[in-house]
Design an enzyme around this catalytic site. Structure first.
Site, mmCIF file in Angstrom:
data_model
loop_
_atom_site.group_PDB
_atom_site.id
_atom_site.type_symbol
_atom_site.label_atom_id
_atom_site.label_comp_id
_atom_site.label_asym_id
_atom_site.label_seq_id
_atom_site.Cartn_x
_atom_site.Cartn_y
_atom_site.Cartn_z
ATOM 1 N N LYS A 1 11.446 1.381 -4.450
ATOM 2 C CA LYS A 1 10.473 1.607 -5.525
ATOM 3 C C LYS A 1 10.453 3.086 -5.915
ATOM 4 C CE LYS A 1 5.496 1.204 -6.307
ATOM 5 N NZ LYS A 1 4.236 0.650 -5.815
ATOM 6 N N GLY B 1 4.840 -2.368 -2.557
ATOM 7 C CA GLY B 1 6.102 -2.699 -1.899
ATOM 8 C C GLY B 1 6.073 -4.048 -1.197
ATOM 9 N N ARG B 2 5.033 -4.290 -0.414
ATOM 10 C CA ARG B 2 4.983 -5.545 0.357
ATOM 11 C C ARG B 2 4.606 -6.748 -0.504
ATOM 12 N NH1 ARG B 2 1.425 -1.796 1.646
ATOM 13 N NH2 ARG B 2 -0.805 -2.143 1.471
ATOM 14 N N GLU C 1 -0.120 -4.002 7.198
ATOM 15 C CA GLU C 1 -0.080 -2.793 6.370
ATOM 16 C C GLU C 1 -1.205 -2.847 5.329
ATOM 17 O OE1 GLU C 1 3.568 0.041 5.283
ATOM 18 O OE2 GLU C 1 3.558 -1.769 4.090
ATOM 19 N N HIS D 1 9.010 -21.926 24.872
ATOM 20 C CA HIS D 1 9.672 -21.640 26.146
ATOM 21 C C HIS D 1 9.562 -20.171 26.503
ATOM 22 C CE1 HIS D 1 11.498 -25.676 26.420
ATOM 23 N NE2 HIS D 1 11.286 -25.623 25.111
ATOM 24 N N LYS E 1 5.901 10.067 8.822
ATOM 25 C CA LYS E 1 7.008 10.454 7.923
ATOM 26 C C LYS E 1 7.065 11.965 7.806
ATOM 27 C CE LYS E 1 6.811 6.854 4.383
ATOM 28 N NZ LYS E 1 6.503 6.613 2.994
HETATM 29 C C1 G6Q Z 1 4.970 -1.519 1.331
HETATM 30 C C2 G6Q Z 1 5.147 -0.143 1.717
HETATM 31 C C3 G6Q Z 1 6.491 0.200 2.286
HETATM 32 C C4 G6Q Z 1 7.568 0.413 1.265
HETATM 33 C C5 G6Q Z 1 8.749 1.111 1.940
HETATM 34 C C6 G6Q Z 1 9.904 1.322 1.017
HETATM 35 O O1 G6Q Z 1 4.000 -1.956 0.792
HETATM 36 O O2 G6Q Z 1 4.785 0.674 0.663
HETATM 37 O O3 G6Q Z 1 6.924 -0.735 3.231
HETATM 38 O O4 G6Q Z 1 7.953 -0.788 0.685
HETATM 39 O O5 G6Q Z 1 8.308 2.325 2.459
HETATM 40 O O6 G6Q Z 1 9.536 2.107 -0.056
HETATM 41 P P1 G6Q Z 1 10.494 2.271 -1.280
HETATM 42 O O7 G6Q Z 1 10.665 0.959 -1.928
HETATM 43 O O8 G6Q Z 1 9.830 3.271 -2.184
HETATM 44 O O9 G6Q Z 1 11.802 2.788 -0.745
#
Ligand code: G6Q
Length: 511
Positions: free
Chosen positions: A190, A250-251, A336, A367, A477
């Site tokens: 993203k 993202g998620r 998250e 198991h 990060k």
């Molecule tokens: C999801 C988060 C996170 C994100 C990743 C990748 O909701 O924001 O998991 O998707 O950090 O980010 P980019 O798509 O920006 O590389």
């Protein structure tokens, strides 16, 4: 006193054995249908009194108001000042979703059409027979999970691999198994600023250029991103870029262009069915009264478990090997989103929020860790997921699999008393939900994901947290960026605590 405090005054429901005995209609009354999903929550630890209280709490917490605000495109992601628009990604082109006075549905469909054109070209003929998605977190888990889940629907010539980890072992293994002439890299990010993804993408690019020369990049690299500038800077032609928008978290992005690798694998038509599945549940969530609203009911059961009964974790147990990655996907979606301790006003919350989500497919888990679920000291609510008809068509296997699902659900709820041999005693009263569908189709997978997305949304509302930010991932990060140069260049001992300094020193001496 928050409305959640009321939960601690509620009487605990009777043992599930007694609840079923007292109410012969329970197995019917506590089943909810949403789209193709049959959701049996009769083995949840609730009775009508608890249920009324939970639905009252949902109303007082403004669940309907906040749901409507999301569908109205309001900026409910307050800490990032953004709308939350994943529901727009699966709207039919006749719908509208307005963000800042602007209907985004036409743009969503324009991107979907461009993706479909591209996917059709890749699928129609060679040379591409391997698609490597490079992304992490939300740009990996969705397509990777769905690619596995929809295994029977995949193109027979084209396989996909997913590289996420910055550990060089991840990309090394995939490249070792790739032919540069027939591999397409989808760099999915993203922000296009994620260090893991950019590092892996650079390695892949160098590997390709080494084999085929710089001119090959244009035919072997595409990007999925919201950031055109960075895509160009990286060296991918923006004509080969598919966009999405900052109002897609993202998620919550598997149904955006982030799903490109999946679309190539299953084809644009099946991808449309996948989106239609999401939309079916979106409409259910938007319109069903609270008492029949599957995401609301499941969310409020989770609130009851977390805040009324003090259960800390939840197991997600798909009786479908193809759903093996589904628990990991839900881990991100849920943890998250709702792993927060500060409310929308920036105040510390006075109650527990998101549960710890974990799980493995049945029957493997049986198991391994089910011992603890059956006889451990902690109560772990479980979600079982299964289908009536397997795509593989081997009835003997499938009957056995499903017999195990039903047996586990029964054993957990009802147990079996054995006073003479305490180690063989099964107390029961271990709550679980059984989610069934006829088949695991693209549509049903979309329905399942949307169901859990909205569960998370409702719980976030009740807990008063912003489910759509993730500030908790930032500090690590930042420190990693600071430490990286210290591992190879000059150490800066003043920058860290004594233990971290010692770790860095040890690594420098041994690397
Ligand atoms: C999801 C988060 C996170 C994100 C990743 C990748 O909701 O924001 O998991 O998707 O950090 O980010 P980019 O798509 O920006 O590389």
């Amino acid at each position: 006193m928050t409305p959640l405090d009321d939960l601690s005054d509620l009487p605990r429901p009777a043992h599930l054995r007694d609840l079923f005995e007292q109410d012969p209609t329970r197995a019917q009354r506590y089943v909810t249908h949403a789209g193709d999903l049959r959701i049996d929550w009769s083995k949840a630890s609730v009775d009508d009194v608890t249920l009324d209280a939970l639905l009252g709490l949902a109303e007082r917490a403004g669940v309907e108001r906040r749901r409507d605000a999301m569908f109205a495109g309001e900026r409910i992601n307050v800490t990032e000042d953004r709308a939350v628009g994943h529901v727009a990604l699966r709207m039919p082109h006749t719908s509208s979703f307005v963000v800042d006075g602007h209907d985004v549905v036409p743009e969503v469909h324009a991107v979907l059409d461009a993706l479909a054109d591209f996917a059709r070209r890749v699928r129609a003929s060679g040379p591409i027979d391997h698609v490597v998605n490079i992304g992490i977190g939300g740009s990996d888990l969705g397509p990777a999970m769905a690619y596995e889940a929809l295994r029977p629907f995949r193109h027979e010539r084209i396989r996909c691999s997913f590289v996420s980890n910055v550990d060089g072992a991840d990309i090394e293994a995939v490249l070792a198994d790739s032919d540069p002439a027939t591999t397409l890299f989808v760099v999915a990010s993203k922000t296009f600023g994620t260090i893991e993804t950019l590092t892996n993408a650079r390695t892949a690019r160098a590997w390709l250029v080494d084999a085929l020369g710089e001119d090959a990049v244009v035919d072997h690299f595409v990007a999925v991103s919201t950031n055109e500038e960075r895509v160009a800077e990286f060296g991918i032609d923006t004509a080969n870029m598919f966009g999405f928008w900052d109002w897609v978290g993202g998620r919550y992005s598997v149904d955006s262009a982030i799903g490109l690798s999946l679309m190539i694998a299953i084809g644009p038509e099946a991808f449309s069915e996948f989106l239609a599945g999401f939309h079916t549940i979106d409409e259910h969530f938007r319109t069903a009264p609270l008492r029949d609203n599957a995401p609301v009911l499941l969310a409020m059961l989770g609130v009851w478990y977390a805040n009324g009964l003090g259960y800390d974790t939840k197991a997600v147990l798909p009786y479908s090997n193809d759903l093996a990655r589904f628990p990991a996907y839900l881990q991100q979606l849920d943890m998250e989103s709702n792993g927060k301790s500060v409310d929308l006003d920036g105040e510390r919350v006075g109650h527990h929020t998101g549960p710890i989500i974990w799980g493995e497919p049945g029957t493997n888990g049986q198991h391994a860790f089910y011992q603890l679920i059956h006889q451990g000291t902690r109560i772990i609510p479980c979600d079982f997921i299964g289908v009536a008809r397997a795509e593989h068509g081997d009835q003997e296997h499938h009957d056995l699999l499903m017999a195990n699902l039903f047996a586990q659900s029964e054993a957990l709820a009802f147990g079996r008393s054995n006073e003479a041999e305490p180690h063989r005693n099964f107390e029961g009263n271990r709550p679980n939900t059984v989610i069934l569908a006829e088949r695991l189709t693209p549509s049903v997978l979309g329905q399942l994901i949307a169901l859990y997305e909205h569960v998370v949304h409702v719980q976030g509302t009740v807990w008063g947290v912003n489910s759509y930010d993730q500030w908790g991932v930032e500090l690590g990060k930042e420190l990693a960026n600071q430490i990286t140069p210290e591992l190879v260049g000059e150490p800066t001992p003043d920058a860290h605590d004594a233990a971290t300094n010692a770790l860095i020193a040890w690594y420098r001496a041994h690397r």
